[in-house]
Structure formats: structure tokens, C-alpha cells
Design an enzyme around this catalytic site. Structure first.
Site, PDB file in Angstrom:
ATOM      1  N   ARG A   1      -0.173  -9.170  11.888  1.00 12.31           N
ATOM      2  CA  ARG A   1      -0.681  -8.156  10.825  1.00 12.31           C
ATOM      3  C   ARG A   1      -2.341  -8.221  10.787  1.00 12.31           C
ATOM      4  O   ARG A   1      -3.007  -7.044  10.796  1.00 12.31           O
ATOM      5  CB  ARG A   1      -0.045  -8.482   9.789  1.00 12.31           C
ATOM      6  CG  ARG A   1      -0.855  -8.025   8.305  1.00 12.31           C
ATOM      7  CD  ARG A   1      -0.597  -6.858   8.063  1.00 12.31           C
ATOM      8  NE  ARG A   1      -1.796  -6.116   7.080  1.00 12.31           N
ATOM      9  CZ  ARG A   1      -1.532  -5.627   5.840  1.00 12.31           C
ATOM     10  NH1 ARG A   1      -0.104  -5.720   5.402  1.00 12.31           N
ATOM     11  NH2 ARG A   1      -2.235  -5.186   5.010  1.00 12.31           N
TER      12      ARG A   1
ATOM     13  N   GLY B   1       9.919  -6.499  -2.478  1.00 13.18           N
ATOM     14  CA  GLY B   1       9.976  -6.167  -4.009  1.00 13.18           C
ATOM     15  C   GLY B   1       8.605  -5.285  -4.508  1.00 13.18           C
ATOM     16  O   GLY B   1       8.702  -4.954  -5.707  1.00 13.18           O
ATOM     17  N   GLY B   2       7.628  -5.208  -3.763  1.00 16.99           N
ATOM     18  CA  GLY B   2       6.609  -4.115  -4.188  1.00 16.99           C
ATOM     19  C   GLY B   2       5.822  -4.749  -5.301  1.00 16.99           C
ATOM     20  O   GLY B   2       5.172  -4.134  -6.129  1.00 16.99           O
TER      21      GLY B   2
ATOM     22  N   ASP C   1       1.011  -9.919   4.190  1.00  9.71           N
ATOM     23  CA  ASP C   1       0.354  -9.035   3.380  1.00  9.71           C
ATOM     24  C   ASP C   1      -0.766  -9.505   2.431  1.00  9.71           C
ATOM     25  O   ASP C   1      -0.785 -10.681   2.337  1.00  9.71           O
ATOM     26  CB  ASP C   1       1.515  -8.479   2.383  1.00  9.71           C
ATOM     27  CG  ASP C   1       1.428  -7.075   1.687  1.00  9.71           C
ATOM     28  OD1 ASP C   1       0.362  -6.628   1.962  1.00  9.71           O
ATOM     29  OD2 ASP C   1       2.202  -6.654   1.003  1.00  9.71           O
TER      30      ASP C   1
ATOM     31  N   ARG D   1      -5.509  -6.445  -3.878  1.00 13.93           N
ATOM     32  CA  ARG D   1      -6.777  -5.943  -3.205  1.00 13.93           C
ATOM     33  C   ARG D   1      -7.595  -5.168  -4.258  1.00 13.93           C
ATOM     34  O   ARG D   1      -7.484  -3.808  -4.548  1.00 13.93           O
ATOM     35  CB  ARG D   1      -6.407  -4.926  -2.083  1.00 13.93           C
ATOM     36  CG  ARG D   1      -7.558  -5.247  -0.994  1.00 13.93           C
ATOM     37  CD  ARG D   1      -7.037  -4.389   0.161  1.00 13.93           C
ATOM     38  NE  ARG D   1      -6.333  -5.112   1.015  1.00 13.93           N
ATOM     39  CZ  ARG D   1      -5.606  -4.316   2.104  1.00 13.93           C
ATOM     40  NH1 ARG D   1      -5.462  -3.192   1.970  1.00 13.93           N
ATOM     41  NH2 ARG D   1      -4.797  -5.172   2.922  1.00 13.93           N
TER      42      ARG D   1
ATOM     43  N   ASN E   1      -7.849   1.824   0.081  1.00 15.29           N
ATOM     44  CA  ASN E   1      -6.475   2.610  -0.208  1.00 15.29           C
ATOM     45  C   ASN E   1      -6.854   4.102  -0.592  1.00 15.29           C
ATOM     46  O   ASN E   1      -6.307   4.549  -1.520  1.00 15.29           O
ATOM     47  CB  ASN E   1      -5.694   2.002  -1.076  1.00 15.29           C
ATOM     48  CG  ASN E   1      -5.109   0.771  -0.472  1.00 15.29           C
ATOM     49  OD1 ASN E   1      -5.777  -0.420  -0.465  1.00 15.29           O
ATOM     50  ND2 ASN E   1      -3.779   0.837   0.338  1.00 15.29           N
TER      51      ASN E   1
ATOM     52  N   ALA F   1       2.185   8.032   1.983  1.00 18.01           N
ATOM     53  CA  ALA F   1       2.661   8.912   2.969  1.00 18.01           C
ATOM     54  C   ALA F   1       4.251   8.472   3.201  1.00 18.01           C
ATOM     55  O   ALA F   1       5.278   9.130   3.181  1.00 18.01           O
ATOM     56  CB  ALA F   1       2.290   8.952   4.184  1.00 18.01           C
TER      57      ALA F   1
ATOM     58  N   TYR G   1      -5.776  -6.332  12.998  1.00 14.67           N
ATOM     59  CA  TYR G   1      -6.596  -5.007  12.531  1.00 14.67           C
ATOM     60  C   TYR G   1      -7.760  -5.502  11.874  1.00 14.67           C
ATOM     61  O   TYR G   1      -9.046  -5.355  12.111  1.00 14.67           O
ATOM     62  CB  TYR G   1      -5.740  -4.098  11.672  1.00 14.67           C
ATOM     63  CG  TYR G   1      -6.476  -3.051  11.022  1.00 14.67           C
ATOM     64  CD1 TYR G   1      -7.252  -2.225  11.665  1.00 14.67           C
ATOM     65  CD2 TYR G   1      -6.822  -2.910   9.611  1.00 14.67           C
ATOM     66  CE1 TYR G   1      -8.067  -0.904  11.061  1.00 14.67           C
ATOM     67  CE2 TYR G   1      -7.326  -2.001   8.990  1.00 14.67           C
ATOM     68  CZ  TYR G   1      -7.897  -0.931   9.533  1.00 14.67           C
ATOM     69  OH  TYR G   1      -8.628   0.074   8.833  1.00 14.67           O
TER      70      TYR G   1
END
Ligand code: UDP
Length: 359
Positions: free
Chosen positions: A156, A224-225, A313, A317, A185, A207, A159
Site C-alpha cells: 500500500r 469497519g470504516g 491504512d 488524516r 481527499n 466513487a 505510492y
């Protein structure tokens, strides 16, 4: 820098690399609307900018930075904005080498050419360079925050690693006039793609959620977001760029912007991804005039099962917005709900021919 950037000066040509992308297409339109400049635009894709292709102030080149002759041509212009990048999280794991070429090798070649020609390079980096931030981390400061990236096995971070190395390279090039932009974002019309329609793989969260809503599928909450993001309207991002350009009109103010990195984000729009999903469900229901109970629900998935091996993750942020306000007088204004409504309305209309209606 080679020139003073008067907005009314029609002899100025700005090079916009990645002019056909999500941010590039909005910036291109704003340059035509707010200035007399010409634009030399480079991209592999022009579907978002069809309306400008016949504009006599626009020259479009279908190419990318892998071609050294293209790089040399771009660097002939006094201001170069580089937005070109592979920035789809789903690709950071499966195509790490390609992601690094796109986000380090290519911008590095452009930076070398701009250093030789004396152009001002405004380079779009990413808020992801702040790395694996913890849930209780505070506001991220451009020139002070410590940066911790995950291990090499967590691809991950391919980038972020490439973007960060590019930033360090720009800062290390003695003769380069540079400014770095770190987007937090950005959202708005033309963001990313709808999988299976105009792109493959997993786009960014907005998206993804929009696609799920339009298709009547559940919204997937990765782990779980709980991760939080500050969603920022692309229109605020364009306004930020005009604050940067305005400084370029005044040679006395150049030190406010040269050799500086800026967070561009809306700290007031911070939200956990799980809450974003509920907000989007409710915005979708009101746009479609249906009860929220008729809108698909959410489902928890693990990062690894959703994105594949190597997913990791940032749990929070949050930008410090003090520097952009102090040096450039910029502050993002558009509230989360308004940004979501605009994005989702656009998404529904744009993809309506592929829609599987849930009502
Ligand atoms: N995410 C999610 N469901 C999705 C897509 C993303 O829960 O369908 C999460 C993802 O794990 C991350 C956050 O949403 O915590 C933002 O992801 P995105 O891919 O938009 O970009 P990032 O901010 O991580 O660069």
C-alpha cells in the site's frame, strides 16, 4: 521564475500535465474562465475535457511523461503544473513498480528539465505522504510532522514512498523553482470512475460508495470504516491554485510559495468512513426522492479481502490548514454535505445509462 503571472496576459502559456484528469479538468476550465492564459495540456485521456479541445487557447498533446521529448517540451513553459499520477489505491498493491515509475521516475525527469529551463514547477503530491497515521494523531503539519510509512511487505505504501521521494528530490534540486501541493481527499464531479464502465479495479471511497448506491449494492466499510478523512471539494482546490498563481503575479511575494509544500484540505469536513457511508445513503435518498430504508445498507469487509494482500491504512488524516491561510490567504469553504451532494448528483446523472435503480 521567468515571467510575472498577470491573469490578463494572453502571451502566457501554462503547461498542465494531467489536464484530462479529475483535478486537471476542473483547473483547466477555471484557467479559461478566470484568465487570458493559453494552456499546453498533456494527458493520455481527454474524455473529461472534450468541450475544450477546439478552444484556440488550448493545445492538447496525448502523451505522458515517459517520453523524454514530451518532458523537454513541457519544460519550455514558464509555469508547469504536474497532476499526472497513478493514484488509485487498488493499484498500489498489484502494480507497485508501475506506481513508483509514475509517481517518482516521471516527475523526477520533469523536475530536472524544469530546473534546466527555469520554469516554476507546481507539483501535486499527496496527503498520503504523512503515512500510517494513528487514530489519535493530531493535525498534520507540512514542515514538522514525523512520517512513518508501513513495512515494504505492505505495498500500500508504494505510492506514498514514491511521492515522498519525489518531494525530497524537488527540495534537493538546487536550481528548481518548486511548490508542492498535498491534497486531502478531493471530491467532486468527474472523480475517478465507475468500475466496469470507464475503469477497472477499486476507485477511491467516494466513487465506490456512489457506484454501490447507483447499483443497489451494499457499501463496503473496510475494517469497519473507523478511519477518518477530511473530504475537500475540488472547487476549493481550484481556488487554492489561484491563490498560488496570484502570488506569482507579485515577485515580492514569491518566497511565500517557492520551496514550500502546502496541505490543501478542509479540516472542518472530517468524518469517519462509516459516517460518510450513512451521509451518502441519506443524500442519495433525498436526491432520488426515496425513503432511506429503500437505500442499500453497509457491510464490513477486511482490508485484505477487499484490496488484496499488502493493504494497510492511515487511521486519521487531518490537515493543518494554518500555513496555506498564513502565506496564501487560502481557506477551504465548501461544507461536506454540499460537496457530497454535488458529487453524487453528478455521478447519478453521468452514469444514469448504466444505472440499476433501487426504487
Ligand atoms: N474505504 C472503504 N470502502 C471503500 C473504499 C475505501 O471503507 O469502498 C476506506 C479505506 O479503507 C480508507 C478510506 O476509506 O480507510 C479512504 O480510502 P480511499 O481509497 O478513498 O483513499 P485514501 O484516503 O486511503 O487515500
Amino acid at each position: 521564475m521567468n515571467a510575472t503571472l498577470e491573469f490578463e496576459d494572453s502571451s502566457i502559456t501554462v503547461a498542465l500535465v494531467g489536464c484530462g484528469g479529475f483535478i486537471g479538468s476542473h483547473l483547466l476550465r477555471a484557467i479559461f474562465e478566470r484568465t487570458c492564459w493559453r494552456v499546453f495540456g498533456v494527458d493520455l485521456d481527454s474524455y473529461r475535457i472534450q468541450e475544450h479541445l477546439a478552444n484556440p487557447r488550448f493545445e492538447f498533446l496525448c502523451a505522458d511523461l515517459a517520453d523524454p521529448t514530451v518532458v523537454e517540451r513541457i519544460a519550455q513553459f514558464p509555469v508547469v503544473v504536474n497532476l499526472a499520477a497513478i493514484c488509485t489505491p487498488g493499484r498500489y498493491m498489484a502494480e507497485a513498480a508501475e506506481v513508483i515509475r509514475s509517481n517518482y521516475d516521471h516527475p523526477r525527469a520533469l523536475a530536472d528539465a524544469c530546473a534546466r529551463s527555469g520554469s516554476w514547477l507546481i507539483h501535486f503530491s499527496t496527503s498520503e505522504i504523512y503515512g500510517k497515521t494513528a487514530a489519535d494523531s493530531g493535525a498534520l503539519l507540512e514542515d514538522e510532522s514525523e512520517i512513518v510509512l508501513g513495512p515494504v511487505s505492505a505495498s500500500r505504501w508504494s505510492y506514498a514512498t514514491a511521492k515522498l521521494l519525489t518531494e525530497r528530490y524537488l527540495a534537493g534540486l538546487a536550481d528548481l523553482n518548486w511548490t508542492v501541493v498535498r491534497p486531502f481527499n478531493f471530491v467532486g464531479p468527474f472523480m475517478d470512475f465507475m468500475p466496469g464502465v470507464d475503469g477497472e479495479g477499486i476507485p477511491r471511497v467516494l466513487a465506490n460508495f456512489s457506484t454501490a448506491l447507483v447499483r443497489g449494492e451494499t457499501l463496503k466499510l473496510v475494517n469497519g470504516g473507523a478511519a477518518k478523512r477530511c473530504f475537500t471539494s475540488v472547487h476549493d482546490a481550484v481556488d487554492f491554485m489561484f491563490c498560488v498563481f496570484a502570488v506569482g503575479r507579485d515577485p515580492e511575494r514569491l518566497e511565500s510559495v517557492l520551496s514550500q509544500a502546502f496541505n490543501v484540505g478542509n479540516a472542518a469536513n472530517e468524518v469517519p468512513v462509516a459516517e460518510l457511508a450513512q451521509l451518502m445513503r441519506s443524500v442519495y435518498a433525498s436526491l432520488k426522492g426515496i425513503p432511506e430504508s429503500a437505500v442499500p445498507g453497509v457491510e464490513i469487509v477486511s482490508g485484505e479481502e477487499y484490496y488484496g494482500k499488502g493493504y494497510d491504512d492511515s487511521l486519521r488524516r487531518l490537515p493543518s490548514v494554518e500555513k496555506a491561510e498564513r502565506l496564501l490567504g487560502f481557506k477551504a469553504k465548501i461544507p461536506l454535505k454540499e460537496a457530497l451532494e454535488e458529487s453524487l448528483r453528478w455521478f447519478i446523472n453521468h452514469y444514469s445509462t448504466h444505472e440499476t435503480d433501487v426504487c
